[in-house]
Write an enzyme that holds these catalytic residues in place. Sequence first.
Site, short mmCIF file in Angstrom:
data_model
loop_
_atom_site.label_atom_id
_atom_site.label_comp_id
_atom_site.label_asym_id
_atom_site.label_seq_id
_atom_site.Cartn_x
_atom_site.Cartn_y
_atom_site.Cartn_z
N ARG A 266 -8.82 -9.82 10.78
CA ARG A 266 -8.26 -10.92 10.00
C ARG A 266 -7.44 -11.85 10.89
NH1 ARG A 266 -6.44 -6.78 5.31
NH2 ARG A 266 -8.29 -6.89 4.00
N THR B 145 -11.27 -4.61 -2.56
CA THR B 145 -11.74 -4.94 -1.21
C THR B 145 -12.64 -3.80 -0.74
OG1 THR B 145 -9.83 -3.87 -0.15
CG2 THR B 145 -9.63 -6.21 -0.65
N HIS C 42 -0.75 -0.31 8.97
CA HIS C 42 -1.78 -0.98 8.17
C HIS C 42 -1.10 -1.35 6.86
CE1 HIS C 42 -5.49 -1.94 6.13
NE2 HIS C 42 -5.30 -0.99 5.24
N ARG D 197 0.82 -1.22 0.00
CA ARG D 197 0.00 0.00 0.00
C ARG D 197 0.85 1.26 0.00
NH1 ARG D 197 -1.82 -3.80 3.17
NH2 ARG D 197 -3.97 -4.59 3.07
N ASN E 127 -5.38 4.87 1.64
CA ASN E 127 -4.08 4.22 1.87
C ASN E 127 -2.92 5.00 1.26
OD1 ASN E 127 -4.53 1.81 3.38
ND2 ASN E 127 -5.62 0.96 1.62
#
Length: 313
Positions: free
Chosen positions: A153, A230, A177, A90, A122
Amino acid sequence: MANRIALIGVGRVGSQILTDIQYTGLFQEIYLIDSDEKQAEGEVLDHLHFQSLNGSHQTRIYNGTYEDLKKVDAIVISASVPSDASMKDRAKLASLNADLVNDIMNKITAVTTEPIIIMISNPIDSMLYLAQTQTNYPLHKIFGTGTMLESSRFRVLIASHYNVDPKNVEAFVIGEHGKTTVPVWSRVRIFGMPLGEFEALTDATPISKQEIRDSIDEVAFNVMANKGWTNSAISRVAVDLLEAIMYNENRILPVTSVHQSIYDYQNVAFSLPTFVNRDGYHHPLEIQLDSDEKAALDKSVQYIKETIESTQK
């Protein structure tokens, strides 16, 4: 008194958040802001058309402008340049999204500094840092979804290994992240039991921490490779965070904020367990980490700093 929110960016993520927010009934007025005004208008109409059905709420939705932000309690920024599964990091979005986020923040601060801002664009940690430091937005009112999604997750992956309900798993992730995210294994519990005790009591196969660690970020790109994008899980994360804020829950969540000084780091943004309520975020928790976790967090923070620096060249 009506709760109001603005969604800046109504692509696949913003559109899904709009859908999910409507089902909660949390906000009575929603303003959509997007550079593609025609698409925003289409989303307004599409989401108005199911309000006569059971399970939905009568929500006023508008194709908004930045001037409308004077009225809102919260803003979610998900605007981004396109990405795909080939972009395995990202951080590669940083230089592309930096100008976009700066432009959005300048337009927000030109009219208000009152709403709570949630950053999703992001790379979240770098974009959050730029958004806060370059506009001097009130520190406690701007934060990102951070590692809430990785934490979910992480719990799902652990639950799958042990064949238990993910809600029985207590676990979270800190740091970036992204690919350097840090699972805090020393705090993982299955219904309050450390993993060794749970494995002994159930004759479960010992879990591979490295396998799980590698999967936490990889599964996101598996979704993108198969689906093309996503949006479902991150939307649920955003709504969960908004509920904690608007219901003034003082909930502890692993969100991204700008840390002026924490552990032995200065002036950087990353995720830590943090109190969240109607006033914004408060008191990021400098939890004790074992030596491996601290070393991993050192690498994660350094990677975020390098990503921030790459946007300023």
